[in-house]
Design a protein around this motif. Structure first.
Motif, PDB file in Angstrom:
ATOM      1  N   GLY A 289       0.809  -1.212   0.000  1.00 37.81           N
ATOM      2  CA  GLY A 289       0.000   0.000   0.000  1.00 37.81           C
ATOM      3  C   GLY A 289       0.840   1.258   0.000  1.00 37.81           C
ATOM      4  N   MET A 290       1.933   1.260   0.758  1.00 39.63           N
ATOM      5  CA  MET A 290       2.812   2.422   0.772  1.00 39.63           C
ATOM      6  C   MET A 290       3.502   2.607  -0.581  1.00 39.63           C
ATOM      7  SD  MET A 290       2.487   3.965   3.687  1.00 39.63           S
ATOM      8  CE  MET A 290       0.759   3.473   3.741  1.00 39.63           C
ATOM      9  N   GLN A 291       3.888   1.503  -1.222  1.00 38.08           N
ATOM     10  CA  GLN A 291       4.475   1.575  -2.564  1.00 38.08           C
ATOM     11  C   GLN A 291       3.487   2.223  -3.538  1.00 38.08           C
ATOM     12  OE1 GLN A 291       7.681  -0.026  -3.560  1.00 38.08           O
ATOM     13  NE2 GLN A 291       7.377   1.291  -5.343  1.00 38.08           N
ATOM     14  N   PHE A 292       2.225   1.837  -3.445  1.00 31.60           N
ATOM     15  CA  PHE A 292       1.185   2.394  -4.313  1.00 31.60           C
ATOM     16  C   PHE A 292       1.048   3.908  -4.125  1.00 31.60           C
ATOM     17  CE2 PHE A 292      -3.275   3.677  -4.845  1.00 31.60           C
ATOM     18  CZ  PHE A 292      -3.539   3.248  -6.143  1.00 31.60           C
ATOM     19  N   ALA A 295       4.207   7.819  -5.418  1.00 26.14           N
ATOM     20  CA  ALA A 295       4.326   8.798  -6.499  1.00 26.14           C
ATOM     21  C   ALA A 295       3.400   9.988  -6.250  1.00 26.14           C
ATOM     22  CB  ALA A 295       4.010   8.148  -7.843  1.00 26.14           C
ATOM     23  N   GLY A 296       3.974  11.170  -6.266  1.00 25.34           N
ATOM     24  CA  GLY A 296       3.203  12.384  -6.033  1.00 25.34           C
ATOM     25  C   GLY A 296       3.183  12.840  -4.595  1.00 25.34           C
ATOM     26  N   PHE A 297       3.675  11.994  -3.699  1.00 26.05           N
ATOM     27  CA  PHE A 297       3.664  12.339  -2.270  1.00 26.05           C
ATOM     28  C   PHE A 297       5.056  12.147  -1.658  1.00 26.05           C
ATOM     29  CE2 PHE A 297      -0.577  11.273  -3.575  1.00 26.05           C
ATOM     30  CZ  PHE A 297      -1.309  12.336  -3.073  1.00 26.05           C
ATOM     31  N   ILE A 304       8.245  10.830   6.705  1.00 27.57           N
ATOM     32  CA  ILE A 304       8.149   9.532   7.373  1.00 27.57           C
ATOM     33  C   ILE A 304       9.527   8.899   7.507  1.00 27.57           C
ATOM     34  CG2 ILE A 304       7.266   7.171   7.188  1.00 27.57           C
ATOM     35  CD1 ILE A 304       4.772   8.322   5.836  1.00 27.57           C
ATOM     36  N   ALA A 305      10.300   8.928   6.425  1.00 26.24           N
ATOM     37  CA  ALA A 305      11.647   8.344   6.453  1.00 26.24           C
ATOM     38  C   ALA A 305      12.530   9.021   7.490  1.00 26.24           C
ATOM     39  CB  ALA A 305      12.282   8.451   5.061  1.00 26.24           C
ATOM     40  N   ARG A 306      12.401  10.339   7.606  1.00 35.55           N
ATOM     41  CA  ARG A 306      13.183  11.075   8.606  1.00 35.55           C
ATOM     42  C   ARG A 306      12.766  10.654  10.013  1.00 35.55           C
ATOM     43  NH1 ARG A 306      12.113  16.622   7.141  1.00 35.55           N
ATOM     44  NH2 ARG A 306      13.331  16.030   5.303  1.00 35.55           N
ATOM     45  N   THR A 307      11.480  10.465  10.220  1.00 33.22           N
ATOM     46  CA  THR A 307      10.982  10.029  11.531  1.00 33.22           C
ATOM     47  C   THR A 307      11.490   8.637  11.877  1.00 33.22           C
ATOM     48  OG1 THR A 307       9.003  11.381  11.243  1.00 33.22           O
ATOM     49  CG2 THR A 307       8.876   9.621  12.876  1.00 33.22           C
ATOM     50  N   LEU A 308      11.683   7.790  10.862  1.00 32.54           N
ATOM     51  CA  LEU A 308      12.187   6.432  11.061  1.00 32.54           C
ATOM     52  C   LEU A 308      13.719   6.369  11.106  1.00 32.54           C
ATOM     53  CD1 LEU A 308       9.768   4.569   8.603  1.00 32.54           C
ATOM     54  CD2 LEU A 308       9.703   4.485  11.112  1.00 32.54           C
ATOM     55  N   ASP A 309      14.369   7.531  11.060  1.00 33.10           N
ATOM     56  CA  ASP A 309      15.837   7.607  11.131  1.00 33.10           C
ATOM     57  C   ASP A 309      16.508   6.869   9.975  1.00 33.10           C
ATOM     58  OD1 ASP A 309      15.609   8.911  13.696  1.00 33.10           O
ATOM     59  OD2 ASP A 309      15.308   6.947  14.601  1.00 33.10           O
ATOM     60  N   LEU A 310      15.892   6.900   8.791  1.00 31.75           N
ATOM     61  CA  LEU A 310      16.457   6.196   7.642  1.00 31.75           C
ATOM     62  C   LEU A 310      17.527   7.056   6.968  1.00 31.75           C
ATOM     63  CD1 LEU A 310      13.192   4.686   6.097  1.00 31.75           C
ATOM     64  CD2 LEU A 310      14.753   3.677   7.776  1.00 31.75           C
ATOM     65  N   LYS A 311      18.587   6.416   6.482  1.00 31.51           N
ATOM     66  CA  LYS A 311      19.676   7.153   5.841  1.00 31.51           C
ATOM     67  C   LYS A 311      19.211   7.838   4.566  1.00 31.51           C
ATOM     68  CE  LYS A 311      23.476   4.375   7.701  1.00 31.51           C
ATOM     69  NZ  LYS A 311      24.612   3.466   7.384  1.00 31.51           N
ATOM     70  N   GLU A 312      18.431   7.115   3.768  1.00 28.82           N
ATOM     71  CA  GLU A 312      17.891   7.692   2.544  1.00 28.82           C
ATOM     72  C   GLU A 312      16.434   8.091   2.797  1.00 28.82           C
ATOM     73  OE1 GLU A 312      18.363   5.230  -0.852  1.00 28.82           O
ATOM     74  OE2 GLU A 312      20.527   4.988  -0.565  1.00 28.82           O
ATOM     75  N   GLU A 313      16.133   9.361   2.684  1.00 34.52           N
ATOM     76  CA  GLU A 313      14.805   9.871   3.013  1.00 34.52           C
ATOM     77  C   GLU A 313      13.908   9.806   1.782  1.00 34.52           C
ATOM     78  OE1 GLU A 313      15.379  13.695   4.817  1.00 34.52           O
ATOM     79  OE2 GLU A 313      16.291  12.818   6.618  1.00 34.52           O
ATOM     80  N   THR A 314      13.534   8.561   1.420  1.00 34.61           N
ATOM     81  CA  THR A 314      12.715   8.319   0.234  1.00 34.61           C
ATOM     82  C   THR A 314      11.594   7.333   0.555  1.00 34.61           C
ATOM     83  OG1 THR A 314      14.046   6.430  -0.486  1.00 34.61           O
ATOM     84  CG2 THR A 314      14.742   8.617  -1.258  1.00 34.61           C
ATOM     85  N   ASN A 361      -7.760   7.896   1.118  1.00 34.45           N
ATOM     86  CA  ASN A 361      -6.406   7.657   0.631  1.00 34.45           C
ATOM     87  C   ASN A 361      -5.925   8.886  -0.144  1.00 34.45           C
ATOM     88  OD1 ASN A 361      -4.369   5.443   0.501  1.00 34.45           O
ATOM     89  ND2 ASN A 361      -4.503   5.859  -1.699  1.00 34.45           N
ATOM     90  N   PRO A 362      -4.636   9.200  -0.115  1.00 36.63           N
ATOM     91  CA  PRO A 362      -4.169  10.410  -0.804  1.00 36.63           C
ATOM     92  C   PRO A 362      -4.385  10.392  -2.312  1.00 36.63           C
ATOM     93  CG  PRO A 362      -2.319   9.107   0.004  1.00 36.63           C
ATOM     94  CD  PRO A 362      -3.555   8.563   0.648  1.00 36.63           C
ATOM     95  N   LYS A 363      -4.510   9.199  -2.903  1.00 38.53           N
ATOM     96  CA  LYS A 363      -4.820   9.117  -4.325  1.00 38.53           C
ATOM     97  C   LYS A 363      -5.965   8.124  -4.529  1.00 38.53           C
ATOM     98  CE  LYS A 363      -0.708   7.838  -5.634  1.00 38.53           C
ATOM     99  NZ  LYS A 363       0.430   7.339  -6.443  1.00 38.53           N
ATOM    100  N   PRO A 364      -6.740   8.274  -5.592  1.00 38.21           N
ATOM    101  CA  PRO A 364      -7.876   7.375  -5.820  1.00 38.21           C
ATOM    102  C   PRO A 364      -7.416   5.930  -6.030  1.00 38.21           C
ATOM    103  CG  PRO A 364      -8.008   9.314  -7.228  1.00 38.21           C
ATOM    104  CD  PRO A 364      -6.645   9.326  -6.612  1.00 38.21           C
TER     105      PRO A 364
END
Length: 378
Positions: A289-292, A295-297, A304-314, A361-364
């Motif tokens: 669902g997150m993969q879906f 795009a666009g968000f 979210i990535a920054r909150t999870l302390d991820l090295k790559e914020e993507t 959902n943010p997209k249809p």
């Protein structure tokens, strides 16, 4: 230390908070509560201790636990009968999401005697919730749905399996006793599945399309708390990890008044059609669902990535994180591993497109999108 939060329900939070229950009942002139729980919790030592402690203080206790893992309307009607047959004066919901949903729906049913689904919020039924309701208290035993702080109940039709949502501010608990000690004995699987449910609530609420910056801030903090505590709560639990999970769970339920999304609409049909544990259904579906939604968000996924302390914020890093987290807490990656078969896909897609969560959902999301997501996750 036991703390008090009001948001808006009064929450007594901390180890030992449940010991205050008897005095609270007496202070509010309540002496005949109906405890609503599920069959598993009904047989656990802590539930028996709670009931015995109330009886020792002169409080008459009845326990109703004849409910399904994924609640249906007939569960609510049976609970209503138990309330009236034993002349109760209040309702205490103890347990996880199923127990809370049934308890809250019984609270509605007591003085609202039309067909239960007349009050379905999705058809505007909340306008008929006009009468008083019994005094309602909630005591969570899992860190998942956060239903203890909610004002809605999700109940399925016994025949069609379609989920209905009963909603009203009147259905908020008067008080929550949130005691992390009650979650300490949960088995690892339940801790993992309910914890991923809480994470899904926070992530979907943050992404949901309605503008609500207050809920978004709560959701990000909920994500952070769960990120720092879920794995430990599953593998090597202590009171600190369980406390953070309980807070993160409640924050998810507060945040998702903003809305949910595609993951919940993927998960709900698994529960209603195949009786899959709701948290497990969310856990398996959330990476897809997150993969879906990426795009666009990209900016939201960066936060979210920054909150999870991820090295790559993507967004890609967030999806990878979710797959890896599932692996670490022994959640499978594929729907086939939880009983889904290809012949189920068409029915699941029909139920998903009819579900109430994805409009936020943010997209249809189309029926074909749901079918493709199920096949991808299969």
């Amino acid at each position: 230390m036991i703390s008090t939060y009001n948001f808006p329900t009064k929450i007594r939070f901390g180890a030992g908070a449940v010991e205050e229950l008897a005095d609270y009942l007496k202070d509010n002139n309540l002496s005949k509560p109906l405890i609503v729980t599920d069959p598993v919790v009904a047989g656990l030592p802590f539930l028996k201790r709670i009931a015995e402690n109330l009886r020792l203080k002169g409080i008459s206790v009845e326990v109703f636990s004849d409910i399904h893992k994924n609640p249906v309307k007939s569960d609510v009607y049976k609970g209503d009968e138990a309330y009236h047959a034993t002349d109760r004066d209040s309702i205490i919901g103890i347990g996880g999401g199923a127990a809370m949903d049934v308890a809250r729906a019984i609270v509605l049913r007591i003085n609202h005697r039309e067909d239960l689904f007349k009050y379905d919020d999705l058809i505007g039924g909340d306008i008929y919730v006009t009468n008083d309701v019994p005094h309602f208290i909630t005591i969570p035993t899992t860190s998942g749905t956060g239903s203890e702080v909610g004002r809605s109940a999700i109940i399925a039709d016994d025949e069609t399996h379609q989920k209905k949502i009963l909603f009203s501010p009147k259905l908020l608990a008067k008080i929550v006793f949130a005691d992390p000690l009650l979650t300490m004995d949960l088995p690892p699987f339940v801790t993992a599945a309910t914890g991923m449910d809480a994470l899904t609530h926070n992530m979907e609420a943050f992404l949901a399309k309605m503008y609500h910056p207050i809920c978004e801030g709560i959701a990000l903090e909920g994500i952070s708390l769960i990120h720092h505590s879920l794995e430990k709560a599953v593998i090597n639990p202590d009171v600190d990890a369980r406390s953070k999970m309980l807070l993160g769970s409640m924050m998810g339920a507060i945040a998702f008044q903003k809305g949910l999304g595609v993951v919940h609409s993927l998960a709900h049909p698994l529960s209603s059609l195949l009786d899959t544990h709701h948290g497990l259904a969310n856990a398996v579906n959330i990476p897809y669902g997150m993969q879906f939604n990426m795009a666009g968000f990209e900016d939201k996924f960066r936060r979210i990535a920054r909150t999870l302390d991820l090295k790559e914020e993507t967004g890609e890093s967030v999806v990878t994180y979710l797959f890896n987290l599932n692996s670490r807490i022994n959640i499978p990656h594929r729907l086939r591993d939880i009983g889904v078969r290809e012949e189920h896909i068409e029915t699941l897609a029909d139920l998903a497109i009819a579900d109430f969560a994805h409009p936020n959902n943010p997209k249809p999301v189309s029926r074909e999108d749901f079918k493709a997501l199920y096949l991808e996750a299969l």
